[in-house]
Write an enzyme that holds these catalytic residues in place. Structure first.
Site, mmCIF file in Angstrom:
data_model
loop_
_atom_site.group_PDB
_atom_site.id
_atom_site.type_symbol
_atom_site.label_atom_id
_atom_site.label_comp_id
_atom_site.label_asym_id
_atom_site.label_seq_id
_atom_site.Cartn_x
_atom_site.Cartn_y
_atom_site.Cartn_z
ATOM 1 N N HIS A 1 4.004 -69.598 -49.101
ATOM 2 C CA HIS A 1 4.286 -70.269 -47.950
ATOM 3 C C HIS A 1 2.958 -70.157 -46.890
ATOM 4 O O HIS A 1 2.197 -71.086 -46.593
ATOM 5 C CB HIS A 1 5.169 -69.967 -47.229
ATOM 6 C CG HIS A 1 5.683 -70.901 -45.848
ATOM 7 N ND1 HIS A 1 5.992 -72.064 -45.866
ATOM 8 C CD2 HIS A 1 5.307 -70.405 -44.717
ATOM 9 C CE1 HIS A 1 6.283 -72.378 -44.612
ATOM 10 N NE2 HIS A 1 5.507 -71.599 -43.950
ATOM 11 N N GLU A 2 2.724 -68.662 -46.554
ATOM 12 C CA GLU A 2 1.499 -68.326 -45.855
ATOM 13 C C GLU A 2 0.355 -68.803 -46.508
ATOM 14 O O GLU A 2 -0.765 -69.158 -45.766
ATOM 15 C CB GLU A 2 1.340 -67.236 -45.625
ATOM 16 C CG GLU A 2 2.835 -66.692 -44.917
ATOM 17 C CD GLU A 2 3.037 -67.431 -43.608
ATOM 18 O OE1 GLU A 2 1.886 -67.688 -42.878
ATOM 19 O OE2 GLU A 2 4.239 -67.592 -43.115
#
Length: 165
Positions: A44-45
């Site tokens: 996600h990051e």
């Protein structure tokens, strides 16, 4: 009597063995869950990070986990489990494994530090009559459509990863 004592000892040993076997199995399951959640957070990051770098935004930090100071009385715990700097970005694993973040230049979610962050990203133009401009590599200086892509990229990466698996 002796046979009953031996049988009781064997049953007790079997109970201890099953306890330790069960404990090890549970530790293994929780380790797999933690690694799985950590992988989802990392992906996600990474989506936010890759989109920001694509548009030329300066990323100051890339962390899995939060690097907050923890103090219990006189004991001060380290903020990170490990970190290193490569280029202009500090990469690390924070001490609280409940999420992660990418710190971009000009982005701060703490309203108490908003004014300080706004001053940090201002670039002097040299003309005293003109207003100072934003650093072109800062997050707020990007057009709205680029900021939308940067913010949405984390969720898009999670969807892509989910489809791949």
């Amino acid at each position: 009597m002796l046979i009953d004592s031996i049988t009781a000892t064997l049953l007790l040993a079997a109970d201890e063995t099953s306890f330790f076997t069960s404990l090890l199995a549970n530790i293994g399951i929780w380790t797999k869950v933690a690694l799985g959640i950590g992988f989802v957070i990392f992906v996600h990051e990474l989506g936010h990070f890759a989109a920001a770098k694509t548009f030329g935004v300066k990323c100051e930090k890339f962390y899995v986990g939060f690097d907050v100071p923890i103090r219990i009385g006189p004991i001060k715990f380290p903020r990170t489990l490990g970190k290193f700097t490569y280029g202009e970005t500090e990469y690390g694993i924070g001490n609280i494994p409940l999420g992660g973040y990418v710190k971009m230049l000009g982005q701060d979610d703490d309203p108490r530090k908003l004014e300080e962050e706004n001053e940090r990203i201002r670039v002097e133009t040299g003309d005293e009559d003109a207003e100072a401009q934003l650093d072109p590599r800062s997050y707020p200086a990007q057009p709205v459509w680029q900021r939308m892509i940067i913010i949405s990229a984390g969720v898009v990466m999670n969807v892509i990863t989910g489809v791949m698996f």
